[in-house]
Design an enzyme around this catalytic site. Structure first.
Site, PDB file in Angstrom:
ATOM      1  N   SER A   1       0.827  -1.189   0.000  1.00 35.90           N
ATOM      2  CA  SER A   1       0.000   0.000   0.000  1.00 35.90           C
ATOM      3  C   SER A   1       0.870   1.250   0.000  1.00 35.90           C
ATOM      4  O   SER A   1       1.600   1.491  -0.953  1.00 35.90           O
ATOM      5  CB  SER A   1      -0.964  -0.055   1.197  1.00 35.90           C
ATOM      6  OG  SER A   1      -1.987   0.900   1.081  1.00 35.90           O
TER       7      SER A   1
ATOM      8  N   ASP B   1     -10.180  -5.797  -2.922  1.00 34.22           N
ATOM      9  CA  ASP B   1      -9.565  -4.714  -2.155  1.00 34.22           C
ATOM     10  C   ASP B   1     -10.493  -3.493  -2.170  1.00 34.22           C
ATOM     11  O   ASP B   1     -10.833  -2.977  -3.241  1.00 34.22           O
ATOM     12  CB  ASP B   1      -8.208  -4.364  -2.767  1.00 34.22           C
ATOM     13  CG  ASP B   1      -7.368  -3.462  -1.886  1.00 34.22           C
ATOM     14  OD1 ASP B   1      -7.916  -2.465  -1.365  1.00 34.22           O
ATOM     15  OD2 ASP B   1      -6.162  -3.735  -1.745  1.00 34.22           O
TER      16      ASP B   1
ATOM     17  N   HIS C   1      -7.315  -6.108   1.199  1.00 32.36           N
ATOM     18  CA  HIS C   1      -6.134  -5.266   1.413  1.00 32.36           C
ATOM     19  C   HIS C   1      -5.326  -5.687   2.642  1.00 32.36           C
ATOM     20  O   HIS C   1      -4.334  -5.059   2.962  1.00 32.36           O
ATOM     21  CB  HIS C   1      -6.609  -3.808   1.587  1.00 32.36           C
ATOM     22  CG  HIS C   1      -5.549  -2.767   1.359  1.00 32.36           C
ATOM     23  ND1 HIS C   1      -4.999  -2.506   0.122  1.00 32.36           N
ATOM     24  CD2 HIS C   1      -4.950  -1.897   2.213  1.00 32.36           C
ATOM     25  CE1 HIS C   1      -4.113  -1.527   0.220  1.00 32.36           C
ATOM     26  NE2 HIS C   1      -4.053  -1.142   1.482  1.00 32.36           N
TER      27      HIS C   1
END
Length: 281
Positions: free
Chosen positions: A151, A227, A260
């Site tokens: 991320s 996600d 995620h």
């Protein structure tokens, strides 16, 4: 440069350490984790993979949930995970206490705006100070370095490698923020740390760096199709287009049903470390 071993645990025949030291870059104490595989006991230097974490994380998230040690032990890889921001008394945070700016959200940049410029120098920390410390204190072969991240940390890994491609033999990312200049997380962070100087923004935006001529040989990226941030913050299609236009080899895996979280990261961590190991031999 003195370091303090905060904890040490044996795992997969190797040593998992948590280390604290005084940082001249951030002006604070900084903590990182480092896994030394069993091969570290036999002498000689080993390749190192840097892992940059995402928003709200410390070194502990990947250390506790990343499931990297078995693969690192198998392939003889040192694995280093720094924190995501400076911390401590007097370190400024987001005035509203938001999770996506300030503490835990350093975005791997050297801030120029007050009051963040004094402490938020994570670019210098992860590209200069921490590697120099690791090279002195541990058996790391600094001619064989790879980098990955998740991320915000995927953003960090991509930008660090694109700006210093000769240093890293391998680059990968999990669910990276590929174009922070074009998404809310990145716009808030880059605006807060740099102000409205968009030239500075481009130096910390993987897609912009590629558009401006930065190159690496190849990239490995995994993203989950479930996600929650895929369409609003990650936008992997922007990286696909930039790499295609630039002739950069991009292997992007869209993982059906994965989100995620570290359930996603831990599932594909061994694949990434195998990929790094092949390029760091």
């Amino acid at each position: 440069m003195s370091v303090e071993i905060v904890s040490e645990n044996k795992a997969h025949g190797g040593r998992q350490l948590v280390v604290k030291h005084q940082s001249s870059a951030t002006g604070t104490d900084m903590t990182f984790s480092i896994f030394l595989p069993p091969k570290a006991e036999s002498g000689g230097k080993l390749p190192v993979v840097w892992y940059l974490s995402g928003l709200t994380c410390t070194h502990a998230n990947v250390t506790e949930k990343g499931e990297y040690r078995a693969a690192c032990a198998e392939h003889g890889l040192i694995f280093v995970a720094p924190d995501t921001s400076p911390r401590g008394e007097g370190v400024p945070d987001d005035p509203a206490g938001a999770y996506d700016f300030g503490l835990g959200a350093g975005f791997y940049v050297d801030a120029t705006q007050k009051p963040f410029a004094k402490n938020y120098r994570m670019w210098t920390y992860v590209t200069e100070e921490l590697p120099a410390l690791v090279a002195v204190e541990f058996p790391a072969d600094m001619d064989r370095q790879g980098i990955t991240g998740h991320s915000m940390g995927g953003h960090g890994a991509l930008t660090v490698a694109l700006r210093d491609p000769k240093r890293f033999r391998s680059v990968s990312a999990f669910a990276p923020i590929v174009a922070p200049s074009q998404v809310p997380w990145g716009q808030k962070a880059l605006g807060g740390y740099f102000g409205e100087d968009r030239t500075a923004w481009r130096k910390h935006d993987a897609v912009a760096l590629i558009e401006d001529g930065a190159r690496v040989g190849e990239l490995l990226v995994d993203v989950g199709t479930a996600d929650n941030f895929l369409e609003t913050e990650l936008k992997p299609e922007l990286l696909q287009k930039a790499c295609a236009d630039a002739g950069i080899g991009l292997q992007i895996n869209l993982r059906e049903g994965y989100d995620h979280s570290y359930y996603f990261i831990s599932t594909f961590m061994a694949d990434h470390l195998r990929w790094h190991a092949e390029r760091l031999r």
